[in-house]
Design an enzyme around this catalytic site. Structure first.
Site, PDB file in Angstrom:
ATOM      1  N   ASP A 291       1.025  25.294 -56.879  1.00 48.59           N
ATOM      2  CA  ASP A 291      -0.271  24.652 -56.696  1.00 48.59           C
ATOM      3  C   ASP A 291      -0.328  23.789 -55.437  1.00 48.59           C
ATOM      4  OD1 ASP A 291      -2.942  23.703 -58.251  1.00 48.59           O
ATOM      5  OD2 ASP A 291      -1.996  21.995 -57.276  1.00 48.59           O
TER       6      ASP A 291
ATOM      7  N   VAL B 262      -5.697  24.503 -58.363  1.00 51.29           N
ATOM      8  CA  VAL B 262      -5.507  25.877 -57.885  1.00 51.29           C
ATOM      9  C   VAL B 262      -4.832  26.727 -58.967  1.00 51.29           C
ATOM     10  CG1 VAL B 262      -4.406  27.327 -56.132  1.00 51.29           C
ATOM     11  CG2 VAL B 262      -5.420  25.136 -55.479  1.00 51.29           C
ATOM     12  N   ASP B 263      -3.838  26.172 -59.637  1.00 49.45           N
ATOM     13  CA  ASP B 263      -3.181  26.883 -60.735  1.00 49.45           C
ATOM     14  C   ASP B 263      -4.169  27.233 -61.836  1.00 49.45           C
ATOM     15  OD1 ASP B 263      -0.482  27.471 -60.323  1.00 49.45           O
ATOM     16  OD2 ASP B 263       0.142  25.412 -60.699  1.00 49.45           O
ATOM     17  N   MET B 264      -4.915  26.232 -62.291  1.00 46.49           N
ATOM     18  CA  MET B 264      -5.811  26.465 -63.422  1.00 46.49           C
ATOM     19  C   MET B 264      -6.989  27.350 -63.038  1.00 46.49           C
ATOM     20  SD  MET B 264      -5.637  22.908 -65.596  1.00 46.49           S
ATOM     21  CE  MET B 264      -5.761  21.767 -64.219  1.00 46.49           C
TER      22      MET B 264
END
Length: 400
Positions: A139, A167-169
């Site tokens: 992320d 960004v990950d989620m």
């Protein structure tokens, strides 16, 4: 009944993007089989501090509604187990480096031969094609690489990351979107397909109007703190007793705000009469508003603007958000029973379905908690399970 009842997901992902996606699938009724490394498990189990009764809070946040099985993926027996699950699975999710799944024997083309209806979702930092496909991605790296840090922070200041792993989620939600689309497509074609989702792709798409503005002007956006590049006033201000957001997104709201706060002089000033003019005279107007706001209390401002329907509000801390009456009324805080963690709470379901609502059916599993249960479902004999445990094909008994 839940929307995804009967959908089985074989989940080899770890950390955040993949597990966040599969948790959301599980919330809607899918059976999530979380495959983990014996003795180690998802690396977020070691993301400490903080812990809650000895278990990583980070891990707990994205792993409810799953069953955990520990398997040595490099062993021949471990491969046998994965192939057996793949035959009955609807969805396969992984987020290893490019080429790893193919090397282990679990690539899409390999599993497609076992189950042509399998929907295979691959989540990576940079995607499975292109010159950067072999790079690892996290992320923080992609917040910078994908342009997000260039627009986050105060004007003229240093790079700042978004406070959560956005960004990950975001990639996890795009993976969810792809999986659900593929499930619908399979109803029409009878075939599964390969889904390639990357953190970079998702972040680039989130640039949205900022990307289009660049293509239109050739000028990339920069850092503006809480301000907006195209709308004024639309940012935070310092009131006498703390920060407050004014989200005055159009000329109608500007006129109402001026009326509510007695700023008729600003409303009638030709330099501020339209949004284009307000953007052109941004610094002048913001300075004048800040001077006036600084002598007022937040509640006074909010009450006056609320009376005219002008969007505004305080900047809440996390504890204030999680205890806010609106958040509680929306049932956004879940209380989950757990064998180790007392009074476990976590964010709830952001989507409300009237007929097939999301539910908590399972606590975030202990490492390998469902190994025996799942192997027995595959038809494995108890003696075989114990033999594999002794050979370390599968992990020991469940552990936090």
């Amino acid at each position: 009944m839940q929307a995804l009842d009967g959908i089985r997901v074989l989940d080899l992902s770890r950390t955040l993007a993949g597990p966040f996606c599969t948790m959301l699938l599980g919330d809607m009724g899918a059976d999530i089989i979380k495959v983990e490394q014996p003795g180690q498990g998802d690396e977020t189990r070691k993301f400490t501090p903080p812990t809650w009764d000895g278990i990583s809070s980070y891990y707990l946040a994205s792993n409810r509604n799953k069953r955990s099985i520990t398997i040595d993926l490099k062993s021949e027996e471990g491969k046998e187990i994965i192939y057996a699950f793949a035959k009955t699975a609807d969805v396969f999710v992984e987020n290893f480096r490019t080429g790893t799944m193919d090397h282990l024997g679990f690539g899409y083309e390999q599993l497609k031969e076992i189950n042509p209806r399998l929907i295979y979702c691959s989540v990576s930092g940079f995607g499975r094609t292109g010159p950067e496909k072999n790079r690892a991605g996290y992320d923080l790296l992609l917040q910078g690489y994908g342009g997000l840090m260039s627009i986050t922070g105060e004007h003229g200041g240093s790079a700042v990351k978004v406070g959560t792993s956005i960004v990950d989620m975001n990639a996890g939600m795009f993976a969810l979107y792809g999986i659900l689309s593929a499930i619908i497509a399979r109803e029409k074609t009878g075939k599964g397909q390969f889904i390639d989702v990357s953190l970079l792709d998702g972040q680039v798409v989130l640039l949205n109007y900022l990307a289009t503005s660049y293509f239109a002007t050739g000028n990339p956006a920069g850092r503006l703190g809480t301000a907006h590049p195209s709308i004024v006033p639309y940012q935070a201000f310092d009131a006498k007793d703390g920060e407050i957001i004014l989200a005055i997104a159009n000329n109608r709201l500007w006129e109402k705000a001026c009326q509510a706060l007695g700023w008729e002089d600003l409303r009638d000033d030709p330099r501020f009469c339209t949004n284009d003019e307000r953007v052109a005279h941004r610094q002048l107007l913001i300075g004048m508003i800040q001077e006036r706001i600084s002598g007022m209390n937040r509640q006074e401002i909010i009450e006056k603007l609320d009376a005219f329907g002008v969007p505004c509000g305080p900047i809440h801390t996390i504890d204030q958000v999680l205890n806010h009456p609106q958040v509680l009324d929306r049932e956004l805080i879940l209380e989950v029973e757990h064998p180790v963690v007392k009074n476990l709470k976590m964010p709830g379901f952001p989507v409300k379905l009237s007929d097939t609502p999301a539910q908590v059916r399972r606590h975030p599993p202990l490492l390998g908690e469902h190994t025996d249960e799942l192997l027995l479902e595959l038809g494995m004999e108890p003696e075989k399970i114990e033999e594999w445990r002794e050979k370390k094909v599968i992990g020991s008994k469940p552990q936090p």
